[in-house]
Design a protein around this motif. Structure first.
Motif, PDB file in Angstrom:
ATOM      1  N   UNK A 199       0.832  -1.207   0.000  1.00  0.00           N
ATOM      2  CA  UNK A 199       0.000   0.000   0.000  1.00  0.00           C
ATOM      3  C   UNK A 199       0.864   1.254   0.000  1.00  0.00           C
ATOM      4  N   UNK A 200       0.335   2.316  -0.544  1.00  0.00           N
ATOM      5  CA  UNK A 200       1.089   3.552  -0.725  1.00  0.00           C
ATOM      6  C   UNK A 200       1.590   4.113   0.595  1.00  0.00           C
ATOM      7  N   UNK A 201       0.852   3.901   1.685  1.00  0.00           N
ATOM      8  CA  UNK A 201       1.264   4.457   2.976  1.00  0.00           C
ATOM      9  C   UNK A 201       2.472   3.749   3.566  1.00  0.00           C
ATOM     10  N   UNK A 202       2.895   2.626   2.945  1.00  0.00           N
ATOM     11  CA  UNK A 202       4.089   1.933   3.412  1.00  0.00           C
ATOM     12  C   UNK A 202       5.338   2.350   2.636  1.00  0.00           C
ATOM     13  N   UNK A 203       5.183   3.271   1.694  1.00  0.00           N
ATOM     14  CA  UNK A 203       6.346   3.789   0.970  1.00  0.00           C
ATOM     15  C   UNK A 203       7.041   4.818   1.860  1.00  0.00           C
ATOM     16  N   UNK A 229       3.516   0.438  -6.574  1.00  0.00           N
ATOM     17  CA  UNK A 229       3.656   0.314  -8.035  1.00  0.00           C
ATOM     18  C   UNK A 229       2.981   1.488  -8.743  1.00  0.00           C
ATOM     19  N   UNK A 230       1.814   1.901  -8.266  1.00  0.00           N
ATOM     20  CA  UNK A 230       1.133   3.055  -8.867  1.00  0.00           C
ATOM     21  C   UNK A 230       2.029   4.289  -8.819  1.00  0.00           C
ATOM     22  N   UNK A 231       2.694   4.487  -7.682  1.00  0.00           N
ATOM     23  CA  UNK A 231       3.571   5.657  -7.554  1.00  0.00           C
ATOM     24  C   UNK A 231       4.776   5.524  -8.464  1.00  0.00           C
TER      25      UNK A 231
END
Length: 455
Positions: A199-203, A229-231
């Motif tokens: 999830x994005x918040x784990x980047x 991956x989206x980012x």
């Protein structure tokens, strides 16, 4: 420096990254430190609480399964913890800091360049080893740390610091990896698939608010960014224009371009801050002076460790923000020193002057803080023309002697009298401003009186 032997690595399907960065992270660090000296806690739910036993700041895997949330207030989960047999500990920062130092010392054997990122995390530059089997090397590292400290670690390896963080995240959650995830040994297809599952918040660097904005398709005016991956697939220039240059670098790092260098030497600090929330409210000026003495001497110790001098001392005090408006008070005052110093006695003298300016009787104070500012090095220190070199040299030797004794015999073996004593003779109670640490384990590695005993 001689590094542990490295077997050759089989050829990867993709071209190797230009750089190879490893991130080593101790699993559930505070909990793991407690388990080292209490083997019976293994496989049992354990949590560690914040200052004053306020909320949960570290959880074992078993506690997570039971539903204990990070940041959960202790008073709310106390009954549940008793029912479920959860072992609870107050924060033992002396123990944790010493265990951290031991881990970091061991890690230096495995890389020519190291960045200590936090108390339980360290980046290692493994670029010169990229033709070797780094997965096996990382397993050697894990075993060495475990044998030397008893602490379990996971290792993430990739071509950038941000990717190494993600690899470490995956290493912790996929038990089949046995604690090591090496993105550089995987194909691009496999790495992308792994990033789709994060999830994005784990980047690294993506906080809660930023993640919320990126997940809002209306705000983004495009498809929402939900995963790492989206980012990665987003346009770096657009991310810079819409958010910041930091996010642009994150996108490039996710694509394997190393934009963030290892910081082996950190920039000099601009201030040293020491704060404390009290275990109980205090009203008397003497009690505040005791607390301010402790905070100032702790800051002075850090100042001398960095071989620096302070040119100003700022003190603030405040009541609880949850009290009625008429019972709230918050104020601070800064004292500029004629000559920069790292003598605890002179710093405390200045702190008392600041405290005298802001103290108001009749309030229940809940927190105090001391900030040493206008920091300078020895070379930049300007001496007072009325302060003889003999006086200065005596002060330096005195502080060095006190620091040496406290380091060998335990913190506060020697302290300033204005810090007071642990108990008041009349009431026989603990100093009210000291933190509540009702469930703290012994300081096994830093206090002679609390060494582990084997019967």
């Amino acid at each position: 420096m001689k590094h542990p032997s490295l077997p050759m690595q089989p050829e990867a399907l993709d071209a190797p990254a230009a750089r190879t960065i490893g991130l080593v992270d101790v699993n559930n660090f505070y909990v793991s430190c407690e388990r080292v000296f209490r083997p019976k806690l293994r496989d049992r739910p354990v949590v560690v609480l914040s200052n004053n036993d306020g909320c949960v700041i570290s959880r074992s895997a078993e506690a997570k399964i039971l539903g204990v949330a990070m940041g959960a207030p202790w008073f709310q989960i106390k009954k549940f913890a008793e029912q479920e047999g959860i072992s609870v500990f107050s924060s033992n920062y002396a123990l944790y800091a010493d265990m951290s130092a031991r881990v970091m010392t061991i890690l230096r054997q495995f890389s020519p360049a190291q960045e200590i990122y936090s108390i339980d995390e360290s980046f290692l530059d493994l670029t010169e080893f990229k033709q070797r089997d780094l997965t096996h090397y990382a397993q050697q590292l894990r075993q060495t740390v475990l044998q030397g400290t008893g602490l379990p670690v996971c290792v993430g390896i990739a071509g950038s610091k941000t990717l190494a963080k993600l690899a470490n995240h995956r290493a912790k959650r996929d038990t089949a990896l046995n604690g090591v995830c090496n993105f550089n040994a995987m194909t691009t297809v496999d790495v992308d698939q792994a990033m789709r599952e994060i999830a994005i918040n784990h980047v690294w660097g993506i906080g809660r608010n930023l993640a919320r904005q990126m997940q809002d398709s209306d705000l983004m005016q495009q498809a929402p960014i939900l995963t790492a991956y989206d980012l990665k697939m987003s346009n770096a220039a657009t991310m810079r224009k819409r958010f910041s240059v930091v996010l642009e670098k994150t996108v490039r790092e996710l694509n394997g371009t190393a934009c963030l260098a290892l910081e082996q030497l950190r920039a000099p600090q601009q201030q040293i801050l020491s704060t404390r929330s009290f275990g109980h409210t205090v009203r008397e000026l003497q009690q505040l002076q005791e607390a301010v003495t402790l905070l100032t001497t702790r800051a002075g110790e850090k100042l001398r460790q960095r071989q620096m001098y302070a040119g100003s001392v700022y003190v603030y005090i405040r009541t609880s923000p949850f009290r009625d408006a008429g019972q709230q008070y918050d104020n601070g005052h800064n004292v500029v020193l004629l000559t920069p110093t790292n003598s605890s006695m002179r710093l405390v003298e200045a702190a008392f002057k600041a405290l005298a300016q802001i103290y108001r009787p009749g309030y229940d104070y809940m927190k105090a803080g001391v900030s040493l500012g206008a920091l300078t090095t020895t070379q930049g220190q300007q001496q007072d023309m009325f302060d003889t070199s003999d006086t200065h040299d005596k002060s330096v030797r005195l502080m060095q002697t006190i620091d040496d004794i406290n380091q060998k015999m335990g913190r506060a073996t020697i302290k300033l009298a204005s810090e007071g004593v642990q108990k008041y003779k009349q009431a026989e109670i603990k100093q009210p401003w000291r933190m509540r640490q009702e469930m703290m384990s012994p300081r096994y590695t830093t206090d002679w009186d609390e060494l582990l005993q084997v019967n």
